[in-house]
Design a protein around this motif. Structure first.
Motif, PDB file in Angstrom:
ATOM      1  N   LYS A 118      -7.520   0.255   0.363  1.00  0.00           N
ATOM      2  CA  LYS A 118      -6.497   0.568  -0.629  1.00  0.00           C
ATOM      3  C   LYS A 118      -5.389  -0.484  -0.680  1.00  0.00           C
ATOM      4  O   LYS A 118      -4.533  -0.442  -1.571  1.00  0.00           O
ATOM      5  CB  LYS A 118      -5.871   1.934  -0.325  1.00  0.00           C
ATOM      6  N   LYS A 166       0.581   7.035   2.200  1.00  0.00           N
ATOM      7  CA  LYS A 166      -0.548   7.908   2.532  1.00  0.00           C
ATOM      8  C   LYS A 166      -1.837   7.130   2.779  1.00  0.00           C
ATOM      9  O   LYS A 166      -2.762   7.649   3.415  1.00  0.00           O
ATOM     10  CB  LYS A 166      -0.771   8.935   1.422  1.00  0.00           C
ATOM     11  N   ASP A 167      -1.889   5.884   2.304  1.00  0.00           N
ATOM     12  CA  ASP A 167      -3.108   5.073   2.435  1.00  0.00           C
ATOM     13  C   ASP A 167      -2.967   3.958   3.473  1.00  0.00           C
ATOM     14  O   ASP A 167      -3.796   3.049   3.519  1.00  0.00           O
ATOM     15  CB  ASP A 167      -3.456   4.437   1.075  1.00  0.00           C
ATOM     16  N   ASN A 211      -5.968   3.024   5.395  1.00  0.00           N
ATOM     17  CA  ASN A 211      -7.153   2.779   4.567  1.00  0.00           C
ATOM     18  C   ASN A 211      -7.047   1.378   3.969  1.00  0.00           C
ATOM     19  O   ASN A 211      -6.485   1.182   2.897  1.00  0.00           O
ATOM     20  CB  ASN A 211      -7.253   3.833   3.469  1.00  0.00           C
ATOM     21  N   VAL A 247       0.863  -1.178   0.000  1.00  0.00           N
ATOM     22  CA  VAL A 247       0.000   0.000   0.000  1.00  0.00           C
ATOM     23  C   VAL A 247       0.901   1.229   0.000  1.00  0.00           C
ATOM     24  O   VAL A 247       2.047   1.168   0.472  1.00  0.00           O
ATOM     25  CB  VAL A 247      -0.946  -0.019   1.229  1.00  0.00           C
TER      26      VAL A 247
END
Length: 391
Positions: free
Chosen positions: A262, A255-256, A259, A252
């Motif tokens: 993602k 920044k994700d 999340n 991943v």
């Protein structure tokens, strides 16, 4: 068979934008191995923290791919830890085992006066685990053992994988992993990390045979900011599943990282969003391991062969997702097994503590008759270190 390996490598290389004209040598590498007694001695202590396993090292600078600088700080994280005092080679009454702890080392040298250990305390002032599960899926009896971690330079937070473990009456070991959690320590936070955040993750697998799979066994930060030599910008997280210790990998963007929608998983040919399609990319690894870039552009997967054996093993990889070659024996830990009840497990490398062209590697020593053997050998329960020099 050779053609199949070559095709797998070409597919992986093209997908990652690294197409090469020749297949990577996954079998041969020149190296020497010696003990690293100065690092083993660093964790031989008689007061406060005097034993533990599960060791991972996290450079707080976020630079994972090379040796840390003399003024950097390295976070050591441990799982089960012994707190108390040893006198005259004997544990004093009042010792306690907690489920996790940390230490901070100033610099990159094994200097005892530059290392400080941390744990929490309960209402009576007794030693307590630093990280205690507090998520919506947590049972009151659950506790954490810790996986790998890193500093995410997208937000400067430290992320550590926490395995929710529960004691059970059935099974061979009396405990079982029941869930996978992500621990987030905000930038600038200091032990005992009262402002940390915990979140349940979907990175836990349970198949029809009741075999467990879970991610967090190792993290490879393949970014330019982290010092990776061939960065593609992704965080690679490795998982282990089944009794044969199959290796899985997810990735991943930084920044994700929180999340989970993602996240993608390597299915052997491509990155897919369905975790159920994740492939086994090799086997025979251990529940804690490491993947590190080698000076020649290949990758070193370091582990304890088969999970719990005397052999520290290495497989050479063509990329962070493989293909990986056969097991190369680095070290036999038999001399450490001074009692028949001693066991060795969970070898891994520590690049931020390794000089250029080397890998500093730790492995854990424990006993199947823990308290009985600790009474006679109070310093047995701690990591030992070796140093691999590549030629």
């Amino acid at each position: 068979m050779k053609r199949l390996v070559l095709l797998c490598f070409i597919c992986c290389a093209m997908h990652k934008g690294m197409a090469q004209t020749n297949p990577v040598n996954l079998t041969d590498i020149k190296f020497t191995v010696t003990e690293a007694p100065e690092w083993s001695a660093l964790l031989k202590r008689n007061t406060g923290w005097f034993g533990g396993d599960g060791i991972y090292t996290i450079p707080l600078s976020g630079v994972e791919g090379r040796q840390s600088k003399p003024k950097d700080k390295i976070l050591f994280i441990f799982s089960d830890s012994m707190i108390g005092e040893i006198r005259d080679n004997t544990m004093m009454p009042g010792y306690k085992m907690i489920h996790n702890s940390v230490a901070l080392l100033n610099g990159n040298k094994p200097l005892a006066n530059q290392m400080k250990f941390y744990w929490d305390k309960d209402g009576k002032g007794n030693a307590e685990s630093l990280f205690i599960p507090k998520t919506s899926k947590t049972d009151s009896t659950d506790y954490y053992w810790l996986g790998d971690g890193f500093v995410n330079q997208a937000n400067n937070a430290t992320y550590i994988f926490g395995y929710r473990v529960r004691n059970v009456s059935s099974g061979a070991f009396g405990f079982r992993e029941v869930g996978n959690t992500l621990i987030k320590i905000p930038a600038g936070s200091k032990p005992p990390y009262k402002d940390l955040k915990q979140m349940d993750t979907p990175l836990y697998l349970l198949d029809e045979k009741n075999d467990i799979g879970s991610f967090g066994a190792g993290v490879y930060v393949n970014t330019q900011a982290a010092g990776a030599p061939q960065p593609d910008g992704y965080i690679y997280t490795y998982g282990v599943r089944g009794m044969v210790k199959n290796l899985m990998v997810a990735r991943v963007l930084p920044k994700d990282f929180e999340n989970f929608s993602k996240w993608t998983y390597w299915d052997g040919n491509a990155w897919v969003s369905d975790i159920r399609k994740v492939a086994n990319i090799t086997d025979g690894v251990s529940n804690e391991l490491s993947v590190s870039a080698l000076p020649d552009g290949r990758y070193a997967l370091i582990f304890q062969q088969g999970g719990m054996s005397t052999i520290v093993g290495m497989r050479i990889g063509a990329s962070p997702v493989g293909p990986f070659g056969p097991i190369i024996k680095l070290w036999d830990c038999k001399p450490d097994l001074v009692e028949k009840t001693f066991v060795v497990y969970n070898a891994k490398a520590h690049p931020s503590l390794s000089k250029p062209g080397e890998l500093l590697i730790s492995y854990n020593i424990n006993s199947v008759e823990f308290i009985k053997d600790l009474t006679v050998h109070p310093n047995l329960y701690r990591p030992r270190f070796i140093r691999v020099k590549f030629q």
